[in-house]
Scaffold this motif. Structure first.
Motif, PDB file in Angstrom:
ATOM      1  N   ARG A  49      44.216  71.373  77.478  1.00  0.00           N
ATOM      2  CA  ARG A  49      43.467  70.211  77.917  1.00  0.00           C
ATOM      3  C   ARG A  49      42.180  70.028  77.119  1.00  0.00           C
ATOM      4  O   ARG A  49      41.922  68.964  76.569  1.00  0.00           O
TER       5      ARG A  49
ATOM      6  N   GLY B 188      42.081  67.319  74.159  1.00  0.00           N
ATOM      7  CA  GLY B 188      41.157  66.249  74.554  1.00  0.00           C
ATOM      8  C   GLY B 188      39.937  66.244  73.655  1.00  0.00           C
ATOM      9  O   GLY B 188      39.511  65.203  73.159  1.00  0.00           O
TER      10      GLY B 188
ATOM     11  N   PRO C 175      29.748  58.446  74.186  1.00  0.00           N
ATOM     12  CA  PRO C 175      29.601  57.398  75.200  1.00  0.00           C
ATOM     13  C   PRO C 175      28.158  56.930  75.496  1.00  0.00           C
ATOM     14  O   PRO C 175      27.947  55.738  75.691  1.00  0.00           O
TER      15      PRO C 175
ATOM     16  N   VAL D  19      27.877  61.447  80.680  1.00  0.00           N
ATOM     17  CA  VAL D  19      27.907  60.001  80.533  1.00  0.00           C
ATOM     18  C   VAL D  19      29.318  59.430  80.559  1.00  0.00           C
ATOM     19  O   VAL D  19      29.543  58.322  81.027  1.00  0.00           O
ATOM     20  N   SER D  20      30.300  60.215  80.057  1.00  0.00           N
ATOM     21  CA  SER D  20      31.620  59.620  79.905  1.00  0.00           C
ATOM     22  C   SER D  20      32.272  59.288  81.250  1.00  0.00           C
ATOM     23  O   SER D  20      33.196  58.482  81.300  1.00  0.00           O
TER      24      SER D  20
ATOM     25  N   THR E 292      37.743  61.857  75.720  1.00  0.00           N
ATOM     26  CA  THR E 292      36.682  62.324  76.597  1.00  0.00           C
ATOM     27  C   THR E 292      37.187  62.528  78.020  1.00  0.00           C
ATOM     28  O   THR E 292      36.811  63.479  78.700  1.00  0.00           O
ATOM     29  N   ARG E 293      38.104  61.655  78.452  1.00  0.00           N
ATOM     30  CA  ARG E 293      38.619  61.811  79.812  1.00  0.00           C
ATOM     31  C   ARG E 293      39.648  62.953  79.869  1.00  0.00           C
ATOM     32  O   ARG E 293      39.709  63.713  80.821  1.00  0.00           O
TER      33      ARG E 293
ATOM     34  N   ALA F 293      39.607  65.585  78.006  1.00  0.00           N
ATOM     35  CA  ALA F 293      38.833  66.830  77.969  1.00  0.00           C
ATOM     36  C   ALA F 293      37.911  66.951  79.177  1.00  0.00           C
ATOM     37  O   ALA F 293      37.298  67.997  79.382  1.00  0.00           O
ATOM     38  N   GLY F 294      37.796  65.890  79.962  1.00  0.00           N
ATOM     39  CA  GLY F 294      36.950  65.933  81.151  1.00  0.00           C
ATOM     40  C   GLY F 294      35.469  65.932  80.838  1.00  0.00           C
ATOM     41  O   GLY F 294      34.663  66.433  81.622  1.00  0.00           O
TER      42      GLY F 294
ATOM     43  N   CYS G 153      32.160  64.629  77.629  1.00  0.00           N
ATOM     44  CA  CYS G 153      31.828  64.364  76.235  1.00  0.00           C
ATOM     45  C   CYS G 153      30.691  65.279  75.804  1.00  0.00           C
ATOM     46  O   CYS G 153      30.566  66.398  76.290  1.00  0.00           O
ATOM     47  N   THR G 154      29.862  64.795  74.921  1.00  0.00           N
ATOM     48  CA  THR G 154      28.759  65.614  74.419  1.00  0.00           C
ATOM     49  C   THR G 154      27.826  66.044  75.544  1.00  0.00           C
ATOM     50  O   THR G 154      27.409  67.203  75.607  1.00  0.00           O
TER      51      THR G 154
ATOM     52  N   GLY H  19      28.434  66.053  78.906  1.00  0.00           N
ATOM     53  CA  GLY H  19      29.082  66.837  79.962  1.00  0.00           C
ATOM     54  C   GLY H  19      29.489  68.234  79.520  1.00  0.00           C
ATOM     55  O   GLY H  19      29.312  69.203  80.256  1.00  0.00           O
ATOM     56  N   HIS H  20      30.049  68.339  78.310  1.00  0.00           N
ATOM     57  CA  HIS H  20      30.513  69.644  77.837  1.00  0.00           C
ATOM     58  C   HIS H  20      29.475  70.362  76.986  1.00  0.00           C
ATOM     59  O   HIS H  20      29.052  71.462  77.312  1.00  0.00           O
ATOM     60  N   ALA H  21      29.064  69.719  75.871  1.00  0.00           N
ATOM     61  CA  ALA H  21      28.194  70.419  74.925  1.00  0.00           C
ATOM     62  C   ALA H  21      26.871  70.784  75.581  1.00  0.00           C
ATOM     63  O   ALA H  21      26.311  71.841  75.319  1.00  0.00           O
TER      64      ALA H  21
END
Lengths: 121, 218
Positions: free
Chosen positions: A65, A69, A84, B42-43, B156-157, B159-160, B162-163, B165-167
């Motif tokens: 995933r 993704g 985004p 943000v995503s 982004t969705r 992977a759940g 984006c920058t 939320g994840h990074a």
């Protein structure tokens, strides 16, 4: 975001070409300070403004995933030079064509929603 | 004196901010959101956007109370938009963005313009082509923006995050999943920057244009 230049298509290209430390500096600083803050929040069981304890939901671990993704997102990031958040900031700058990118991103999210059950997670 | 002070402050704010200031501000935003009972990511607004446009009727992935769950985040992106406007008007930096020589060469080889050459809009955060309808609505432009945007939204969705939320949020919490996602961001980004974009521009697009030009009698 503008002043950090993280909205710049050029800076993103530099980041992926490993020519400029700037983006790594920005993200690195944010993560370093974020790490300390999160640890402090957990240690002191800090509460948010509604009085609820701040909890961190561990993400369910899976390689396909996040790898698939993430890779797809990376392809798009390098093409449009925008993740985004910056997309909207760029619209604020008057880059009207970013509206097309936003619309396409919404459509991408929508398609993911439709076919997500068929994808490896 | 007061005017002088405020002028130098404005001049200072108008220059690009150093990375440690910018990174610090991002961390502060994340912590403030945590203390408001929210998560920096943000995503998620994209999913909320789909829901707001009525996608909940078609698919249950978008069937949720987006106003309650993501209303604040939609305000966040309105803020990002207004911030962009302020930055481009009040705090505009007339200096073109300084760019590394290797990146400059790379961008030139793709046939896109450098920041210096795009004085007409802001200080050139995007190649000037992105503001020209004849580029945007060309095959090249459409492919870059629509496909790029689609990848961002889809990836982004999937992977759940984006920058942000994840990074940033995810790595701050030492989430292994986020590390995998960030590795993915770079696999995709590097593949696109080093191979796919150059390949697309040099091997497919330019020969195609040449062929088209040659096929018409001059």
């Amino acid at each position: 975001m503008t002043k950090a230049e993280v909205i710049s298509w050029y800076r993103i290209q530099e980041m992926f070409l490993f020519e400029n430390f700037h983006m790594y500096g920005v993200i690195g600083t944010a993560v370093f300070l974020g790490l300390i803050s999160v640890q402090l929040i957990k240690r002191f069981k800090a509460k948010d403004i509604d009085g609820n304890e701040i909890k961190f939901e561990p993400k369910v671990f899976s390689i396909p995933r996040y790898l698939f993704g993430g890779t797809i997102f990376g392809l798009g990031w390098a093409m449009t030079g925008a993740c985004p958040g910056p997309m909207y900031t760029l619209v604020g700058h008057g880059y009207w064509s970013m509206l097309i990118v936003i619309a396409a991103a919404l459509f991408g999210t929508f398609v993911y929603g439709i076919i997500r059950k068929k994808l490896p997670h | 004196m007061k005017i002088l002070l405020s002028q130098s402050l404005m001049a200072y704010l108008s220059e690009p901010w150093p990375w440690y200031v910018s990174g610090g501000l991002i961390a502060i935003i994340m912590v403030l959101l945590l203390f408001s009972g929210k998560n920096f990511g943000v995503s998620a607004t994209m999913r909320a956007g789909c829901s707001a446009l009525g996608a909940g009727k078609i698919n249950d992935f978008f069937h949720f109370d987006w106003k309650k769950a993501q209303g604040w985040n939609l305000l966040f992106i309105v803020g990002a938009l207004i911030g962009g406007w302020i930055a481009s008007t009040l705090l505009n930096d007339p200096e073109p963005l300084a760019l590394g020589s290797r990146t400059a060469e790379h961008i030139k080889s793709l046939g896109l313009s450098l920041p210096k050459e795009s004085k007409e809009i802001a200080s050139g955060f995007l190649p000037a082509e992105f503001s020209k309808p004849e580029f945007v609505f060309s095959f090249k432009g459409i492919l870059l923006m629509v496909l790029g945007g689609f990848f961002v939204g889809f990836g982004t969705r999937y992977a759940g995050g984006c920058t942000s939320g994840h990074a940033i949020s995810g790595l701050s919490d030492l989430q292994p999943a986020s590390l995998i996602a960030v590795i993915g961001f770079f696999i995709g980004g590097i593949a696109m920057t080093y191979f796919l974009l150059p390949l697309f521009y040099k091997q497919i697009l330019f020969p195609l244009i040449n062929e088209l030009q040659n096929s018409f009698p001059k």
